[in-house]
Scaffold this active site. Sequence first.
Site, PDB file in Angstrom:
ATOM      1  N   ASP A 197       0.471  -0.851  -0.214  1.00 10.57           N
ATOM      2  CA  ASP A 197      -0.493   0.101   0.126  1.00 10.57           C
ATOM      3  C   ASP A 197       0.844   0.755  -0.092  1.00 10.57           C
ATOM      4  O   ASP A 197       1.922   1.130   0.483  1.00 10.57           O
ATOM      5  CB  ASP A 197      -0.668  -0.181   1.164  1.00 10.57           C
ATOM      6  CG  ASP A 197       0.020   0.352   2.365  1.00 10.57           C
ATOM      7  OD1 ASP A 197       0.364  -0.781   2.441  1.00 10.57           O
ATOM      8  OD2 ASP A 197      -0.557   0.770   3.773  1.00 10.57           O
ATOM      9  N   GLU A 212       0.366  -0.831   5.748  1.00 13.04           N
ATOM     10  CA  GLU A 212       1.255  -0.368   6.609  1.00 13.04           C
ATOM     11  C   GLU A 212       1.032   0.842   6.695  1.00 13.04           C
ATOM     12  O   GLU A 212       1.304   0.974   7.952  1.00 13.04           O
ATOM     13  CB  GLU A 212       2.468  -1.725   5.725  1.00 13.04           C
ATOM     14  CG  GLU A 212       3.795  -0.748   6.820  1.00 13.04           C
ATOM     15  CD  GLU A 212       4.285   1.049   6.468  1.00 13.04           C
ATOM     16  OE1 GLU A 212       5.331   1.259   7.668  1.00 13.04           O
ATOM     17  OE2 GLU A 212       3.460   1.344   5.838  1.00 13.04           O
TER      18      GLU A 212
END
Length: 372
Positions: free
Chosen positions: A74, A132
């Site tokens: 991400d 994350e």
Amino acid sequence: MDTVELLRALVAIDTTSTRSNEPLITVLQAHAERLGFSARVQRWTDAFGVPKANLIARRGPDRPGGLALVGHTDCVPFDPAWRGALAGEIEGGKLYGRGSADTKAYLAAALGAAGRVRDHQGPLWLIFTADEEVGCLGAKQLLADREAPRPAHAIIGEPTRLIPVRAHKGYCLAEVEVRGLEAHSAFPDLGASAIQGAARLLRDLEAAQATLAAEADAQFTPPFTTYNVGLIQGGKAKNVVPGLCTFTLEWRPIPGQDVRRALQLVEAACGALGVESKGRLTASVRPSRLDGGVSVPKDAAVVRFLEEASGRACETIPFGTELPQLVALGAEASVFGPGDIRVAHKTGEFVPLDELHEAERILALAIARFAN
């Protein structure tokens, strides 16, 4: 597809944390399977109903041990005016785009390294996670998985300029709510300003910060747990004594310190505010994230290997990563990767291509060393 072209393909997929990362996981899975990995996808739906996924791929024997190359898929949001955010443009030996450094270059380098070294005898894991950037949520899902890998060693990808990282602070977050008594501003004695109460709490936070500064860890800069109030909101109108004020508080605890240490100081200040105001003001703290710091010994084999292979001494960092989750899985681990965190999270993010290739070379050496 060479490593640069793979990185361009990864950058082209928008994996902002508010979106599903499944399209990128599909691409990564296909590449891993072409390299002989057996892959499974761990899926869930986030708090906003968005599908999310971790890729867990293994080549070699299905047993504990070996090496895991771990990276998150991400990215943070990008400015819509940045036309090159998903283009992967190359200029001056740098590849530009959102996530190019943080951390799609590492993902590409890990796959490239796995393609270079295929004759290892032990387990090699590719673990590519979701979310994350919003709390290491994918890594926490991995940790909760009963079938999670148990690698002996792990290298977690982050843009560290190819400097091995062995320790970092934690990350904690809370909402503080101050309630007072609304009143007409012409009659302030009939009310109690929640904004002024919050201001007193902010003053008390400075005193609490001085207390935390006395509990130092010299391996960090700054060497103590730090507070930050990043958001504050309160009041209804200019002529109303405000009855509510809220602010967002974060703190970054040093390794080994109880994550609730800084929280307890805030809770004490909230209690004191109620006593001092004779109950006309009340304050409460609602923590939403309590992630501790982590430290790996300097003489850990993976740390020493990365120092030798990169020619750079290990360091510590003040920001969080997925290192704590891999350590909790039993891995001796280090954070390492191409790119610079100082150019991530901003328009114009880039990764130097020479660092991309060097990361691929070093990760290939790591596979030969730790997956055998």
